[in-house]
Design a protein around this motif. Structure first.
Motif, PDB file in Angstrom:
ATOM      1  N   GLU A 105      32.017 -12.584   0.387  1.00 34.84           N
ATOM      2  CA  GLU A 105      30.865 -13.240  -0.216  1.00 34.84           C
ATOM      3  C   GLU A 105      29.520 -12.695   0.257  1.00 34.84           C
ATOM      4  OE1 GLU A 105      31.373 -17.393   0.448  1.00 34.84           O
ATOM      5  OE2 GLU A 105      33.308 -17.456  -0.543  1.00 34.84           O
ATOM      6  N   MET A 106      29.329 -12.619   1.573  1.00 35.26           N
ATOM      7  CA  MET A 106      28.001 -12.297   2.090  1.00 35.26           C
ATOM      8  C   MET A 106      27.642 -10.832   1.887  1.00 35.26           C
ATOM      9  SD  MET A 106      28.111 -14.650   5.553  1.00 35.26           S
ATOM     10  CE  MET A 106      26.331 -14.625   5.859  1.00 35.26           C
ATOM     11  N   ILE A 107      28.520  -9.917   2.290  1.00 33.25           N
ATOM     12  CA  ILE A 107      28.207  -8.490   2.158  1.00 33.25           C
ATOM     13  C   ILE A 107      28.071  -8.068   0.700  1.00 33.25           C
ATOM     14  CG2 ILE A 107      29.082  -6.152   2.570  1.00 33.25           C
ATOM     15  CD1 ILE A 107      30.124  -7.115   5.257  1.00 33.25           C
ATOM     16  N   PRO A 108      29.006  -8.441  -0.206  1.00 36.91           N
ATOM     17  CA  PRO A 108      28.808  -8.061  -1.619  1.00 36.91           C
ATOM     18  C   PRO A 108      27.510  -8.608  -2.200  1.00 36.91           C
ATOM     19  CG  PRO A 108      31.066  -8.758  -1.254  1.00 36.91           C
ATOM     20  CD  PRO A 108      30.310  -9.087   0.004  1.00 36.91           C
ATOM     21  N   GLU A 109      27.153  -9.842  -1.822  1.00 34.99           N
ATOM     22  CA  GLU A 109      25.920 -10.438  -2.337  1.00 34.99           C
ATOM     23  C   GLU A 109      24.691  -9.652  -1.892  1.00 34.99           C
ATOM     24  OE1 GLU A 109      23.347 -13.068  -4.261  1.00 34.99           O
ATOM     25  OE2 GLU A 109      25.524 -12.829  -4.453  1.00 34.99           O
ATOM     26  N   THR A 110      24.678  -9.204  -0.637  1.00 40.00           N
ATOM     27  CA  THR A 110      23.501  -8.505  -0.114  1.00 40.00           C
ATOM     28  C   THR A 110      23.443  -7.041  -0.550  1.00 40.00           C
ATOM     29  OG1 THR A 110      24.679  -7.936   1.942  1.00 40.00           O
ATOM     30  CG2 THR A 110      23.427  -9.991   1.912  1.00 40.00           C
ATOM     31  N   HIS A 111      24.548  -6.510  -1.069  1.00 38.55           N
ATOM     32  CA  HIS A 111      24.573  -5.110  -1.514  1.00 38.55           C
ATOM     33  C   HIS A 111      24.470  -4.987  -3.037  1.00 38.55           C
ATOM     34  CE1 HIS A 111      25.677  -4.329   2.584  1.00 38.55           C
ATOM     35  NE2 HIS A 111      25.797  -3.042   2.368  1.00 38.55           N
ATOM     36  N   ALA A 112      24.192  -6.091  -3.693  1.00 40.94           N
ATOM     37  CA  ALA A 112      24.213  -6.089  -5.162  1.00 40.94           C
ATOM     38  C   ALA A 112      22.856  -5.798  -5.786  1.00 40.94           C
ATOM     39  CB  ALA A 112      24.728  -7.441  -5.671  1.00 40.94           C
ATOM     40  N   HIS A 113      21.823  -5.628  -4.958  1.00 42.51           N
ATOM     41  CA  HIS A 113      20.468  -5.503  -5.521  1.00 42.51           C
ATOM     42  C   HIS A 113      19.759  -4.220  -5.067  1.00 42.51           C
ATOM     43  CE1 HIS A 113      21.321  -9.936  -4.913  1.00 42.51           C
ATOM     44  NE2 HIS A 113      21.316  -9.788  -6.216  1.00 42.51           N
ATOM     45  N   GLY A 114      20.539  -3.227  -4.671  1.00 45.43           N
ATOM     46  CA  GLY A 114      19.959  -1.934  -4.334  1.00 45.43           C
ATOM     47  C   GLY A 114      19.286  -1.852  -2.982  1.00 45.43           C
ATOM     48  N   ASN A 115      19.596  -2.779  -2.087  1.00 47.10           N
ATOM     49  CA  ASN A 115      18.971  -2.767  -0.757  1.00 47.10           C
ATOM     50  C   ASN A 115      20.039  -2.627   0.324  1.00 47.10           C
ATOM     51  OD1 ASN A 115      16.844  -2.953   1.109  1.00 47.10           O
ATOM     52  ND2 ASN A 115      17.105  -5.173   1.320  1.00 47.10           N
ATOM     53  N   GLN A 116      21.004  -1.750   0.068  1.00 44.75           N
ATOM     54  CA  GLN A 116      22.161  -1.636   0.963  1.00 44.75           C
ATOM     55  C   GLN A 116      21.774  -1.225   2.377  1.00 44.75           C
ATOM     56  OE1 GLN A 116      21.890  -0.333  -2.071  1.00 44.75           O
ATOM     57  NE2 GLN A 116      23.828  -0.284  -3.194  1.00 44.75           N
ATOM     58  N   ARG A 117      20.855  -0.272   2.493  1.00 43.81           N
ATOM     59  CA  ARG A 117      20.509   0.226   3.832  1.00 43.81           C
ATOM     60  C   ARG A 117      19.842  -0.862   4.663  1.00 43.81           C
ATOM     61  NH1 ARG A 117      17.874   6.016   4.116  1.00 43.81           N
ATOM     62  NH2 ARG A 117      19.960   6.392   3.255  1.00 43.81           N
ATOM     63  N   GLY A 118      18.876  -1.556   4.073  1.00 40.85           N
ATOM     64  CA  GLY A 118      18.204  -2.637   4.794  1.00 40.85           C
ATOM     65  C   GLY A 118      19.162  -3.738   5.173  1.00 40.85           C
ATOM     66  N   ALA A 119      20.080  -4.058   4.253  1.00 41.74           N
ATOM     67  CA  ALA A 119      21.069  -5.098   4.517  1.00 41.74           C
ATOM     68  C   ALA A 119      22.007  -4.688   5.645  1.00 41.74           C
ATOM     69  CB  ALA A 119      21.862  -5.400   3.246  1.00 41.74           C
ATOM     70  N   THR A 120      22.396  -3.426   5.657  1.00 40.51           N
ATOM     71  CA  THR A 120      23.298  -2.932   6.698  1.00 40.51           C
ATOM     72  C   THR A 120      22.660  -3.025   8.081  1.00 40.51           C
ATOM     73  OG1 THR A 120      24.402  -1.403   5.174  1.00 40.51           O
ATOM     74  CG2 THR A 120      24.590  -0.928   7.529  1.00 40.51           C
ATOM     75  N   TYR A 121      21.398  -2.596   8.189  1.00 47.71           N
ATOM     76  CA  TYR A 121      20.720  -2.658   9.486  1.00 47.71           C
ATOM     77  C   TYR A 121      20.462  -4.101   9.913  1.00 47.71           C
ATOM     78  CZ  TYR A 121      20.083   2.355   9.908  1.00 47.71           C
ATOM     79  OH  TYR A 121      20.315   3.698  10.059  1.00 47.71           O
ATOM     80  N   ALA A 122      20.188  -4.978   8.945  1.00 46.24           N
ATOM     81  CA  ALA A 122      19.997  -6.392   9.276  1.00 46.24           C
ATOM     82  C   ALA A 122      21.282  -6.983   9.831  1.00 46.24           C
ATOM     83  CB  ALA A 122      19.550  -7.176   8.036  1.00 46.24           C
ATOM     84  N   LEU A 123      22.429  -6.588   9.255  1.00 45.49           N
ATOM     85  CA  LEU A 123      23.722  -7.052   9.756  1.00 45.49           C
ATOM     86  C   LEU A 123      23.940  -6.564  11.188  1.00 45.49           C
ATOM     87  CD1 LEU A 123      27.105  -7.200   7.919  1.00 45.49           C
ATOM     88  CD2 LEU A 123      26.987  -6.048  10.128  1.00 45.49           C
ATOM     89  N   LEU A 124      23.615  -5.294  11.440  1.00 44.89           N
ATOM     90  CA  LEU A 124      23.801  -4.743  12.782  1.00 44.89           C
ATOM     91  C   LEU A 124      22.896  -5.442  13.798  1.00 44.89           C
ATOM     92  CD1 LEU A 124      24.021  -0.917  11.955  1.00 44.89           C
ATOM     93  CD2 LEU A 124      25.893  -2.452  12.564  1.00 44.89           C
ATOM     94  N   VAL A 125      21.665  -5.753  13.385  1.00 50.17           N
ATOM     95  CA  VAL A 125      20.763  -6.474  14.275  1.00 50.17           C
ATOM     96  C   VAL A 125      21.327  -7.852  14.605  1.00 50.17           C
ATOM     97  CG1 VAL A 125      18.486  -7.569  14.454  1.00 50.17           C
ATOM     98  CG2 VAL A 125      18.680  -5.257  13.535  1.00 50.17           C
TER      99      VAL A 125
END
Length: 250
Positions: A217-237
């Motif tokens: 749910e969470m990762i697909p939702e955050t990668h669905a709007h073209g902001n994959q890189r920002g979402a990935t780094y936010a997850l790592l933080v």
């Protein structure tokens, strides 16, 4: 017990808090909400692994790995079954809104039902954490779940209002989804309190439900709007913040 009660209220109240923010910012940009949800996903990922799965292996003794693997898949399969019966929020938001108002209101009820059902296992995960006797670890787990509930409470307000629900009814329904999480917290706590024998499996089961929510749910939702890189780094933080907190408080 007082800590468990306060934690239960805090976990459930996080959804309500998020809903209040949602009323203030009814139209959050995807970029902003994706970063928040990704950070929460990172926190939950660390909480699931460090606070639930690894302790499951440790408390399980010579059968620790078996308990952990079995519990993880049992938790994931449980949520997978729930998803088939009642699709979760991100699978409902994408529906066509150009339809009869009654149909929109029906989807509001589906929103509430889906969120409430999915919140129950998350509440159980928060409660199970206290069964290990490590209060600081349990509070970190509950904190990760509560942090995830804030953006969830935020993003459901707009669609519910757009579907025709009044602000008062929208807030009440959001509050009820938080109450379900409070109930789940007590279920998880009392289940492992009654029988410590189920603790290793219960910890892994709770971890499995959290891992499923993150991946499905969470990762697909955050990668669905073209902001994959920002979402990935936010997850790592989020993951590193939780890791640092675990080491310093552990």
């Amino acid at each position: 017990m007082e800590v468990v009660i306060l934690t239960a209220v805090g976990v459930g109240g996080a959804t309500v808090f998020g809903a209040l923010i949602g009323f203030i910012f009814k139209k959050l940009s995807h970029k902003f909400s994706d970063i928040i949800i990704s950070f929460a996903a990172g926190v939950m990922l660390a909480a699931a692994v460090l606070g639930l799965v690894i302790p499951s292996v440790e408390y399980g003794g010579k059968f620790g790995l078996l308990y952990a693997v079995t519990g993880i898949f049992a938790g994931a399969l449980c949520l997978n079954l729930i998803d088939k019966l009642v699709p979760h929020m991100h699978k409902i938001i994408g529906v066509d809104t150009e339809e009869h108002p009654n149909a929109k209101l029906s989807k509001v009820l589906l929103f509430v039902t889906a969120i409430a059902i999915h919140n129950l296992p998350e509440g159980i995960a928060a409660g199970v954490g206290f069964g290990s006797g490590d209060t600081s670890q349990a509070l970190l787990i509950a904190g990760g779940i509560a942090l995830q509930n804030i953006p969830e409470g935020m993003v459901i307000i707009g669609p519910m209002l757009a579907a025709g629900a009044s602000p008062r009814k929208t807030f009440i329904l959001a509050m009820l989804t938080g109450v379900v999480e409070v109930v789940g917290t007590f279920i998880g706590y009392f289940a492992v309190s009654v029988s410590q024998a189920i603790l290793p499996f219960a910890l892994a089961f709770a971890g499995g439900t959290m891992l499923y929510v993150i991946s499905d749910e969470m990762i697909p939702e955050t990668h669905a709007h073209g902001n994959q890189r920002g979402a990935t780094y936010a997850l790592l933080v989020g993951f590193c913040v939780m890791l640092i907190s675990d080491v310093l408080l552990g």
